[in-house]
Scaffold this motif. Structure first.
Motif, short mmCIF file in Angstrom:
data_model
loop_
_atom_site.label_atom_id
_atom_site.label_comp_id
_atom_site.label_asym_id
_atom_site.label_seq_id
_atom_site.Cartn_x
_atom_site.Cartn_y
_atom_site.Cartn_z
N GLY A 1 52.30 48.15 45.20
CA GLY A 1 53.04 49.37 44.86
C GLY A 1 52.46 50.11 43.68
O GLY A 1 52.68 51.31 43.53
N ALA A 2 51.75 49.40 42.80
CA ALA A 2 51.16 50.00 41.59
C ALA A 2 52.21 50.76 40.79
O ALA A 2 51.97 51.85 40.28
CB ALA A 2 49.99 50.92 41.96
N GLU A 3 53.39 50.15 40.67
CA GLU A 3 54.48 50.79 39.93
C GLU A 3 54.34 50.52 38.43
O GLU A 3 53.84 49.48 38.01
CB GLU A 3 55.83 50.25 40.42
N ILE A 4 54.80 51.48 37.65
CA ILE A 4 54.78 51.33 36.19
C ILE A 4 56.21 51.18 35.70
O ILE A 4 57.08 52.00 36.01
CB ILE A 4 54.11 52.54 35.51
N HIS A 5 56.46 50.12 34.95
CA HIS A 5 57.77 49.86 34.37
C HIS A 5 57.59 49.46 32.91
O HIS A 5 56.87 48.50 32.61
CB HIS A 5 58.49 48.74 35.14
N ASP A 6 58.22 50.22 32.03
CA ASP A 6 58.17 49.92 30.60
C ASP A 6 56.73 49.79 30.09
O ASP A 6 56.40 48.88 29.32
CB ASP A 6 58.94 48.64 30.28
N GLY A 7 55.89 50.70 30.55
CA GLY A 7 54.52 50.73 30.06
C GLY A 7 53.61 49.68 30.65
O GLY A 7 52.50 49.47 30.14
N VAL A 8 54.04 49.04 31.74
CA VAL A 8 53.24 47.99 32.38
C VAL A 8 53.01 48.37 33.84
O VAL A 8 53.95 48.73 34.55
CB VAL A 8 53.94 46.62 32.29
N LEU A 9 51.75 48.28 34.28
CA LEU A 9 51.38 48.57 35.66
C LEU A 9 51.31 47.27 36.44
O LEU A 9 50.57 46.36 36.08
CB LEU A 9 50.02 49.29 35.69
N TRP A 10 52.11 47.19 37.50
CA TRP A 10 52.22 45.96 38.29
C TRP A 10 51.42 46.09 39.59
O TRP A 10 51.44 47.14 40.24
CB TRP A 10 53.68 45.69 38.65
N GLY A 11 50.74 45.01 39.98
CA GLY A 11 50.08 45.02 41.27
C GLY A 11 48.91 44.06 41.37
O GLY A 11 48.29 43.71 40.36
N ARG A 12 48.65 43.64 42.59
CA ARG A 12 47.52 42.75 42.86
C ARG A 12 46.22 43.50 42.55
O ARG A 12 45.99 44.60 43.04
CB ARG A 12 47.54 42.33 44.33
N GLY A 13 45.39 42.87 41.71
CA GLY A 13 44.11 43.46 41.35
C GLY A 13 44.10 44.15 40.00
O GLY A 13 43.03 44.55 39.53
N THR A 14 45.27 44.30 39.36
CA THR A 14 45.29 44.96 38.05
C THR A 14 44.42 44.20 37.06
O THR A 14 43.70 44.81 36.25
CB THR A 14 46.72 45.07 37.51
N LEU A 15 44.47 42.87 37.12
CA LEU A 15 43.64 42.04 36.24
C LEU A 15 42.41 41.52 36.95
O LEU A 15 41.37 41.32 36.34
CB LEU A 15 44.47 40.86 35.71
N ASP A 16 42.53 41.26 38.24
CA ASP A 16 41.46 40.59 38.99
C ASP A 16 41.20 41.34 40.29
O ASP A 16 41.75 40.98 41.32
CB ASP A 16 41.87 39.14 39.26
N ASP A 17 40.34 42.39 40.34
CA ASP A 17 39.48 42.77 39.24
C ASP A 17 39.32 44.28 39.24
O ASP A 17 38.37 44.81 38.73
CB ASP A 17 38.15 42.05 39.40
N LYS A 18 40.30 44.98 39.86
CA LYS A 18 40.18 46.43 39.94
C LYS A 18 40.38 47.09 38.58
O LYS A 18 39.92 48.21 38.36
CB LYS A 18 41.17 46.99 40.96
N GLY A 19 41.06 46.39 37.67
CA GLY A 19 41.19 46.92 36.32
C GLY A 19 39.83 47.11 35.68
O GLY A 19 39.56 48.14 35.05
N CYS A 20 38.95 46.10 35.83
CA CYS A 20 37.59 46.21 35.30
C CYS A 20 36.79 47.28 36.04
O CYS A 20 36.10 48.10 35.42
CB CYS A 20 36.87 44.86 35.40
N LEU A 21 36.89 47.27 37.36
CA LEU A 21 36.11 48.22 38.16
C LEU A 21 36.48 49.66 37.81
O LEU A 21 35.61 50.51 37.54
CB LEU A 21 36.35 47.94 39.65
N ALA A 22 37.78 49.94 37.78
CA ALA A 22 38.22 51.29 37.44
C ALA A 22 37.89 51.63 35.99
O ALA A 22 37.57 52.78 35.67
CB ALA A 22 39.72 51.44 37.70
N GLY A 23 37.98 50.64 35.11
CA GLY A 23 37.65 50.87 33.70
C GLY A 23 36.20 51.28 33.52
O GLY A 23 35.88 52.20 32.75
N ILE A 24 35.30 50.60 34.23
CA ILE A 24 33.88 50.94 34.18
C ILE A 24 33.66 52.36 34.71
O ILE A 24 32.99 53.19 34.08
CB ILE A 24 33.04 49.93 34.98
N CYS A 25 34.25 52.65 35.87
CA CYS A 25 34.04 53.97 36.49
C CYS A 25 34.63 55.08 35.63
O CYS A 25 34.04 56.16 35.50
CB CYS A 25 34.67 53.99 37.89
N GLU A 26 35.78 54.81 35.03
CA GLU A 26 36.42 55.81 34.18
C GLU A 26 35.54 56.13 32.98
O GLU A 26 35.37 57.31 32.60
CB GLU A 26 37.79 55.30 33.72
N ALA A 27 34.95 55.10 32.39
CA ALA A 27 34.08 55.31 31.23
C ALA A 27 32.83 56.10 31.61
O ALA A 27 32.41 57.02 30.90
CB ALA A 27 33.69 53.96 30.63
#
Length: 449
Positions: A100-126
């Motif tokens: 769902g990639a929902e945000i609650h109280d400043g936290v983004l929930w979902g499969r892959g946020t830590l492992d490992d789309k967070g890194c992938l998107a972080g690299i691409c964003e930079a």
């Protein structure tokens, strides 16, 4: 590093990627290619400048290798992440939908946020941000995004071969792995920015016993299952010897000054001289619990069992699958030999199903490691950078074939509960923590010279 509107847009781009269920399976017939195709399309929509300015190569169906030409190519750098995620089990009790990639109280929930789309998107964003500023890196940069990391697939080895064929010898490689970890060591308040400088080898071994089998009404002593059970108990009762590898020694040196006040004068000198007290430290880590004990030795655990297909039939063949995490300094051959020796039964066959040696140690007294440290100090000034031995496996282990400096670090703050959510339920990342990670990647790229 960008205002509120930029940050909001960046988070929306991450959410769009999290919502795509790019689940990988060891059985390739179970993989649905459509989410991977959708991911590639969404990635291009998210980061148009990246796709416009970087050369893209498709690797093994859905993997991606991007080449960002710098002003020089003498010390190229590889930044890694992976597209695929593990399945979501029906029995998992997620607080919010896994995709769902929902945000609650400043936290983004979902499969892959830590492992490992967070890194992938972080690299691409930079990269996208820097391209928008007209920035050109001082060295070539390669982005390697695997598509089957979670199933120990072939995309990463294929990417290595492509780089080898093109004559690319990376100065250093940075993949997922460590994190800015809270509660990483009892009594140490600052988070530890743990940078993996090696990772254990993963080997799967099968123990098997064969016999005649027969009717359960006429059992014999030490039949197939009993003999297998005895072998398992012998293995469980005889753990591998413990030792303290160099990264662990360096880690304790670095945290010595961050112990609580009352403990610092007592334990500080001990931790700073751990190289002279290796046996004592090894015993202490083993006594402290399973997690710390795993830092000191090769581990074995039985993960699968099979025997008779019916309750009234004695098994003609009983098997057990053993997952082995091989410590740096040990080898697959030596580990298998010791398993057979501990079991001490010629009727129990020990067969290697899949094997990977431990990764070589990457240097810490080195400009590449110092650059990662310096970048952490800029973006996470309260954290203590330190090397460590990774327990799990990443795609980066394949890159040790072409690079002597392979590091594993995800630049995100993670509580113990968050780390436990990886491959489990309630995986999530703080929105501000992810944005902080984007800044890390940007500063790292800017600092490459």
């Amino acid at each position: 590093m960008g205002g509120p509107t930029t940050h909001a847009s960046a988070i929306e781009r991450l959410q769009a990627l999290i919502r795509i269920p790019t689940v990988s399976y060891a059985d390739r017939d179970l993989i649905d290619p459509k989410p991977f195709e959708e991911f590639a399309e969404q990635l291009e929509r998210n980061y148009p400048l990246l796709h416009q300015h970087l050369e893209k190569t498709i690797v093994r169906d859905h993997g991606m290798l991007f080449h960002w030409k710098g002003t020089a190519a003498t010390r190229p750098v590889v930044l890694m992440a992976h597209i695929d995620v593990v399945p979501v089990e029906e029995t998992d009790t997620w607080q919010h939908p896994a995709f769902g990639a929902e945000i609650h109280d400043g936290v983004l929930w979902g499969r892959g946020t830590l492992d490992d789309k967070g890194c992938l998107a972080g690299i691409c964003e930079a990269v996208e941000r820097l391209l928008g500023q007209g920035f050109t890196p001082e060295q070539d940069i390669w982005l390697s995004f695997g598509c089957d990391e979670e199933v120990m697939g072939q995309a990463a080895p294929a990417a290595v071969e492509i780089l080898r064929e093109r004559g690319v010898s990376p100065w250093f490689v940075l993949d997922e792995g460590g994190a800015v970890a809270y509660d990483a060591f009892p009594g140490v308040k600052p988070p530890l920015a743990v940078i993996g400088v090696t990772e254990k080898g993963i080997t799967n071994v099968q123990l098997s016993v064969e016999g005649r089998g027969g009717h359960a009404s006429m059992p014999t002593r030490m039949d197939t299952t009993a003999r297998l059970a005895r072998a398992i108990l012998r293995l469980d009762s005889n753990p591998f010897p413990s030792s303290v590898p160099p990264p662990t020694i360096e880690m304790f040196r670095r945290i010595a000054d961050h112990l609580p006040g009352p403990l610092r004068p007592i334990l500080g000198p001990v931790l700073k001289n751990t190289d002279k007290l290796k046996p004592v430290l090894a015993r202490a880590l083993v006594a402290a619990g399973n997690e710390s004990a795993a830092m000191t030795r090769t581990t074995t655990v039985v993960t699968t069992l099979s025997g008779s297909p019916a309750n009234n039939v004695i098994a003609s063949k009983a098997t057990a699958g053993v997952n082995v995490r091989i410590m740096t300094g040990d080898t697959v051959a030596g580990v298998v030999e010791r398993i057979a020796s501990v079991i001490n039964d010629d009727q129990v066959h020990v067969d290697v199903v899949e094997s990977n040696e431990p990764s070589p140690l990457s240097p810490t007294d080195d400009d590449a490691f110092r650059l990662i440290e310096a970048t952490i100090n800029q973006t996470h000034p309260d954290a203590v950078p330190t090397p460590y031995v990774m327990m799990g496996a990443t795609d980066s282990r394949f890159f040790t074939a072409i690079c002597a400096r392979v590091y594993r670090f995800a630049p995100f703050r993670m509580s113990k509960a968050q780390r436990e959510s990886i491959h489990s339920f309630d995986e999530r990342i703080g929105v501000d923590d992810w944005l902080e990670g984007v800044d890390f990647y940007q500063r790292l790229i800017e600092g490459i010279a």
